[in-house]
Design an enzyme around this catalytic site. Structure first.
Site, PDB file in Angstrom:
ATOM      1  N   HIS A 155       0.843  -1.183   0.000  1.00  0.00           N
ATOM      2  CA  HIS A 155       0.000   0.000   0.000  1.00  0.00           C
ATOM      3  C   HIS A 155       0.878   1.233   0.000  1.00  0.00           C
ATOM      4  O   HIS A 155       2.096   1.155   0.144  1.00  0.00           O
ATOM      5  CB  HIS A 155      -0.986  -0.002   1.185  1.00  0.00           C
TER       6      HIS A 155
ATOM      7  N   CYS B 130       5.734   6.410   4.341  1.00  0.00           N
ATOM      8  CA  CYS B 130       4.581   5.603   3.913  1.00  0.00           C
ATOM      9  C   CYS B 130       3.911   6.167   2.659  1.00  0.00           C
ATOM     10  O   CYS B 130       2.984   5.565   2.120  1.00  0.00           O
ATOM     11  CB  CYS B 130       3.562   5.471   5.036  1.00  0.00           C
TER      12      CYS B 130
ATOM     13  N   HIS C 125       5.026   0.346  -0.423  1.00  0.00           N
ATOM     14  CA  HIS C 125       5.763  -0.586   0.424  1.00  0.00           C
ATOM     15  C   HIS C 125       4.813  -1.702   0.847  1.00  0.00           C
ATOM     16  O   HIS C 125       3.604  -1.582   0.712  1.00  0.00           O
ATOM     17  CB  HIS C 125       6.360   0.128   1.647  1.00  0.00           C
TER      18      HIS C 125
ATOM     19  N   HIS D  36       3.721  -5.178   3.549  1.00  0.00           N
ATOM     20  CA  HIS D  36       3.707  -5.727   4.907  1.00  0.00           C
ATOM     21  C   HIS D  36       3.273  -7.184   4.853  1.00  0.00           C
ATOM     22  O   HIS D  36       2.528  -7.593   3.953  1.00  0.00           O
ATOM     23  CB  HIS D  36       2.713  -4.976   5.802  1.00  0.00           C
TER      24      HIS D  36
ATOM     25  N   HIS E 106      -1.352 -10.716  -1.551  1.00  0.00           N
ATOM     26  CA  HIS E 106      -0.507 -10.372  -2.705  1.00  0.00           C
ATOM     27  C   HIS E 106      -1.192  -9.352  -3.615  1.00  0.00           C
ATOM     28  O   HIS E 106      -1.305  -9.553  -4.824  1.00  0.00           O
ATOM     29  CB  HIS E 106      -0.093 -11.632  -3.470  1.00  0.00           C
TER      30      HIS E 106
ATOM     31  N   GLU F   7       0.419  -4.794  11.566  1.00  0.00           N
ATOM     32  CA  GLU F   7       1.130  -4.384  10.356  1.00  0.00           C
ATOM     33  C   GLU F   7       2.625  -4.696  10.450  1.00  0.00           C
ATOM     34  O   GLU F   7       3.250  -5.071   9.464  1.00  0.00           O
ATOM     35  CB  GLU F   7       0.922  -2.886  10.130  1.00  0.00           C
TER      36      GLU F   7
END
Length: 140
Positions: free
Chosen positions: A27, A37, A41, A43, A78, A126
């Site tokens: 996201h 952010c 990137h 998680h 994914h 996260e």
């Protein structure tokens, strides 16, 4: 297997079901205030769903674990969260909004079940040190 403990919420239901899910997604938060952010990137999310209710279905389940996995994992694993309609209108895919979106999808499914289970909370981790808990406001 790692044992994980989640924040508890008080309730008076007979049954409480918890389903752990793990998925990988990317996201970005397209706002200057998001700092790093702002860039794309990813998680490895750890998610826990807490479902409660008083009645079991005809098979003896509160909810089928596999159906919960299908609702969340199949949709988001994914993927780029920004591509989903739930994040295109007025919210960015922050962890808070992601938890709320999961709650809404699971609650929509549960509302069609004859035994009336309720999604009490959605826990989204996260990173190893950061997580969000989403609970529906009483009266919603």
């Amino acid at each position: 297997m790692i044992q994980q403990f989640y924040p508890q919420t008080n309730h008076n239901y007979k049954y409480e079901l918890n389903k752990d899910l793990h998925l990988s997604a990317a996201h970005f938060i397209p706002d200057d205030s998001a700092g790093k952010c702002k860039e794309v990137h990813g998680h490895n999310y750890h998610i826990n769903l807490t479902i409660v209710g008083n009645e079991l279905n005809e098979v003896g389940f509160l909810v089928d674990f596999k159906k919960l996995k299908d609702i969340v994992h199949k949709r988001y694993d994914h993927s780029l969260l920004n591509n989903f309609e739930e994040f295109n209108n007025s919210s960015y895919p922050t962890t808070e909004q992601f938890a709320k979106a999961i709650h809404e999808r699971v609650s929509e499914y549960l509302s069609a079940l004859s035994n009336s289970p309720v999604c009490m909370q959605v826990f989204v981790r996260e990173t190893p040190t950061s997580y969000v808990v989403y609970r529906q406001e009483i009266g919603e």
